[in-house]
Enzyme design. Structure first.
Site, PDB file in Angstrom:
ATOM      1  N   GLY A 234     -22.840 -15.752 -81.421  1.00 49.71           N
ATOM      2  CA  GLY A 234     -21.679 -14.904 -81.649  1.00 49.71           C
ATOM      3  C   GLY A 234     -21.668 -14.335 -83.052  1.00 49.71           C
ATOM      4  O   GLY A 234     -22.528 -14.655 -83.867  1.00 49.71           O
ATOM      5  N   SER A 235     -20.662 -13.485 -83.340  1.00 52.34           N
ATOM      6  CA  SER A 235     -20.552 -12.856 -84.658  1.00 52.34           C
ATOM      7  C   SER A 235     -19.266 -12.045 -84.725  1.00 52.34           C
ATOM      8  O   SER A 235     -18.670 -11.709 -83.706  1.00 52.34           O
ATOM      9  CB  SER A 235     -21.729 -11.904 -84.932  1.00 52.34           C
ATOM     10  OG  SER A 235     -22.968 -12.542 -84.832  1.00 52.34           O
ATOM     11  N   ASN A 236     -18.865 -11.706 -85.955  1.00 54.03           N
ATOM     12  CA  ASN A 236     -17.846 -10.689 -86.209  1.00 54.03           C
ATOM     13  C   ASN A 236     -18.452  -9.609 -87.087  1.00 54.03           C
ATOM     14  O   ASN A 236     -19.331  -9.892 -87.911  1.00 54.03           O
ATOM     15  CB  ASN A 236     -16.643 -11.245 -86.986  1.00 54.03           C
ATOM     16  CG  ASN A 236     -16.026 -12.459 -86.349  1.00 54.03           C
ATOM     17  OD1 ASN A 236     -15.668 -12.436 -85.175  1.00 54.03           O
ATOM     18  ND2 ASN A 236     -15.883 -13.525 -87.112  1.00 54.03           N
TER      19      ASN A 236
END
Length: 788
Positions: A234-236
């Site tokens: 995941g990531s932002n």
């Protein structure tokens, strides 16, 4: 004075490859020369062990990069090489568990069978030999060749100090091909690499045994919805345009979430070829170029995309022999690929172990994907078609992005190289443009194609999660070549969502739909992502944080830093007050007072955060948690209105209180007392929190009943905030949360981790005069066969 150093010198879808078998395999020489010229580079180390690598050409740049990477993480890189060569069972035993950085294999033996099959097939060699754009560009070849030589040069110096591999027999020189193999494995992580055990363990049913799936269709639909979430990545990222920044120029936050301890770590660097390339950022270990970073006028990051990077094909088997299947009314034999690996026995001896993998024209047979059960029966079986099993272009794309000057350049690079396997790109430039682009490698399955070719189960999984299960009895239902693509079977790059804005775009691993709520993206093929569906709390948290920031003024670099490390607990913002009211109605006493006094953050010193965390993980399964359900016309703020009468929420709160009490953990214990990492005996408290709490600064740690949390395992990794201010030196702050080196003897084993604990940042040095003024500047000059 500068110091001088003289280092000296799958699951593969064979039927879908379409790679000429006659292509020559590139050389694997590890000598520190290319084209008869000596490789050379200069490495300037600034604070926190960040290398600034300068060379006159790509071979030299790769040489310096490989050397510097080995200096920090030789053991982790070498472990990955052992994995890719299918030798884990030889050195570590067949039943031990690999670190899962390059596949999902649960045992060394499964990992070895998977990667040895890749190696035996010769697919990476054929891809590496193919001309660009299908194969590596010449610059990537030189980088990769230099990287291997630089890594080997460091090994020859004999300065490995990490006890994890010092003196180990598996710490050996590598080749250019090993560099390619790593990029290839990373590309497959969202497809074949996610189902390693399910490929290597597939066996035809014995005799006339029938083992039909007992899985309800609803469970299969749930598995399809959770497909990419189950990949554990995941990531932002938030890109802000000039219309929403204080200086009218672009601003970027990159905040990928990756493992902290295994070989899929980021490593920070700055690469320069004067007049040709000047890019700073981070790369996954073993990558020859920056994967996430910035130039003087352009910055980019990636987030894991919702696009499903593979398809399944249902095979109708021939009665009496489950290794034959029907295509266009004709029998076709599966291919049996035998793989032999050497496995270390308890007495230290080696024993050959032979396993079989079964392949079809559509790809290898697989027995499950995510939680979707796909048993091999006497009448049907399933194959996985993974277009990234013929993708060696990730390095091409990364290098092209590292040369970009604007977001327009980035879109062109993505469309021309077509190498990103499972990520979006979020970017900003000095002109003030903000970009979201989901241009990745997906199967060529349009909605119309899916309607025509999906099986009954496939219609359900495609609608729910974008996973196509195609009809293998018709050859016309194999994804074909689309216009404008560099490889057969992938989606036309013109069909992907691209959004450029003057205010902002953002992504936190939900689909493209709400990249900016003011301009929802709709009308795209389902395989790319969903639309008009509820967003995760982390997505909503990011959108609310951006909205709140803009309500108070335009973005600045420091404001973006504060946003990502504010540790706002969005679940707490939505439900803590209602939970306190519910708690008081339940007459629980102390827990109610603690939650009432909680600051609604996941800071390391926050009291009440741990109690809310343990409670909320249980409560999120409640069907009646919210009074106001999701509304596609109000997606950022729904669902909302906590239901204080939810029986499941009440039980979750009681259970959380009992759990902490029975574990001997005070209900008001600061979060950082129980969320931490240990570095050389030093326990470092870590703020942040889990996915379901809606915390941008994602941090995950395993919980052991009766003991509490163990060390942090994954979460925020390489964090960058890049601001353009009109000159050639971007105003940038970075942080590598787990620090540059995995070597406990290194001075850079925990230095940035301590910064992360304090919410402190590293001021990046990008321009030459900034680098030269670094306190304690350390310079190494490398030359291939002599002191520089």
């Amino acid at each position: 004075m500068p110091r001088t150093a003289s280092p000296g010198a799958g699951a593969v879808l064979a039927a879908a490859l379409l790679i000429p078998a006659t292509l020559a395999v590139p050389g694997t020489a590890s000598a520190a020369t290319v084209g008869g010229r000596t490789m050379s580079a200069t490495i300037r180390y600034t604070e926190y062990g960040i290398p600034h690598i300068t060379a006159k050409d790509y071979a030299g740049l790769g040489y310096g990069t490989g050397y510097a990477a080995a200096k920090d993480n030789a053991c982790l890189i070498a472990q990955g090489i052992v994995t890719l060569r299918g030798e884990r069972s030889r050195y570590f035993g067949p039943s031990e568990r690999p670190d899962r950085s390059l596949s999902s294999a649960s045992t060394n033996l499964a990992s070895d069978v998977f990667f040895m099959a890749v190696n035996d097939s010769g697919v990476v060699e054929r891809l590496a030999a193919a001309p660009a754009p299908y194969g590596p560009t010449e610059d990537v070849r030189r980088l990769s060749r230099g990287w291997a030589a630089g890594f080997n040069g460091f090994l020859r110096e004999g300065k490995v100090t990490d006890p994890a591999c010092k003196g180990a027999p598996w710490l050996r020189p590598i080749t250019e091909m090993d560099v390619y193999r790593r990029g290839y494995a990373l590309a497959m992580l969202g497809g074949s690499g996610m189902v390693t055990d399910q490929i290597t363990g597939a066996e035809p049913p014995a005799g006339n045994a029938v083992k039909p799936s007992k899985q309800a269709p609803g469970k299969a639909a749930e598995g399809a919805r959770n497909l990419m979430a189950d990949a554990g990545m995941g990531s932002n990222a938030i890109a802000v345009g000039g219309g929403a920044t204080a200086n009218g120029r672009g601003l970027l936050l990159g905040n990928p979430h990756y493992p902290w301890h295994n070989g899929r770590r980021f490593w920070q660097m700055h690469q320069t070829i004067p007049g040709e390339l000047d890019v700073s950022g981070a790369a996954l270990l073993g990558a020859p170029s920056v994967n996430i970073g910035h130039t003087s006028t352009f910055a980019w990051s990636h987030t894991v995309a919702t696009g499903v990077p593979f398809t399944l094909t249902e095979l109708r088997l021939v009665p009496g022999d489950p290794t034959y299947y029907l295509v266009d009314g004709k029998k076709e034999k599966m291919t049996r690929q035998r793989v032999t690996v050497q496995a270390r026995q308890p007495d230290g001896s080696l024993k050959p172990v032979t396993a079989t993998q079964w392949r079809t024209r559509y790809g290898p047979v697989v027995t499950s994907v995510s939680s979707i059960d796909l048993p091999w029966t006497t009448w049907n079986a399933y194959a996985i078609t993974d277009p990234n099993a013929t993708n060696l272009r990730l390095a091409n794309t990364s290098l092209a992005l590292g040369r970009a000057r604007t977001t327009d350049d980035a879109v062109r690079a993505l469309k021309q190289t077509q190498g990103l396997p499972w990520v979006n790109t979020i970017a900003a430039d000095s002109r003030g443009e903000a970009l979201f682009a989901q241009i990745q490698v997906l199967p060529n399955v349009t909605d119309a194609f899916a309607d025509r070719c999906n099986t009954l189960l496939g219609h359900l999984t495609f609608r729910q999660g974008g996973l196509a299960i195609l009809d293998g009895t018709r050859s016309s239902c194999a994804p074909g070549r689309a216009p404008g693509t560099v490889q057969p079977g992938i989606l036309d790059p013109g069909r992907y969502p691209v959004l450029t804005r003057a205010d902002y775009v953002t992504n936190s691993n939900d689909s493209y739909w709400l990249s900016n709520p003011n301009e929802p993206l709709t009308g795209y093929d389902r395989i790319i992502g969903d639309e008009k569906a509820a967003r995760s709390l982390r997505t909503r948290s990011g959108l609310v944080a951006v909205r709140d920031q803009l309500a108070g003024g335009r973005f600045t670099r420091s404001g973006m830093q504060s946003l990502v490390f504010a540790n706002r607990n969005h679940a707490g913002e939505l439900a803590a007050s209602g939970t306190v009211a519910m708690c008081r109605d339940m007459r629980l006493g102390e827990p109610c007072d603690i939650l009432a006094g909680w600051d609604r953050t996941a800071d390391a010193g926050s009291r009440g955060a741990l109690l809310f965390d343990r409670y909320w993980r249980r409560a999120t399964d409640a069907w009646d948690l919210w009074k106001t359900p999701f509304d596609a016309s109000d997606p950022v703020d729904t669902p909302r209105d906590f239901n204080t009468n939810s029986w499941a929420a009440r039980k979750a709160l009681r259970d959380a209180v009992d759990e902490l009490t029975s574990s001997g953990i005070p209900l008001d214990a600061p979060l950082g007392d129980h969320q931490y990492v240990v570095r050389n005996g030093e326990r470092i408290p870590i703020g942040g929190g889990t996915e379901g709490l809606g915390i941008l600064n994602k941090i995950e740690a395993p919980w052991t009943p009766g003991k509490g949390y163990a060390e942090v395992t994954t979460g925020s990794s390489y964090v960058q905030v890049v601001s353009f201010d009109g000159d050639a030196c971007p105003d940038t702050r970075t942080l590598l949360t787990y620090s540059q080196s995995a070597d406990p003897t290194s001075p850079h084993y925990a230095d940035q981790t301590r910064l992360f604990s304090r919410k402190a940042w590293v001021t990046e040095r990008f321009c030459a005069d900034e680098i030269s003024k670094a306190p304690g500047l350390d310079v190494i000059k490398l030359s291939g066969n002599r002191a520089g």
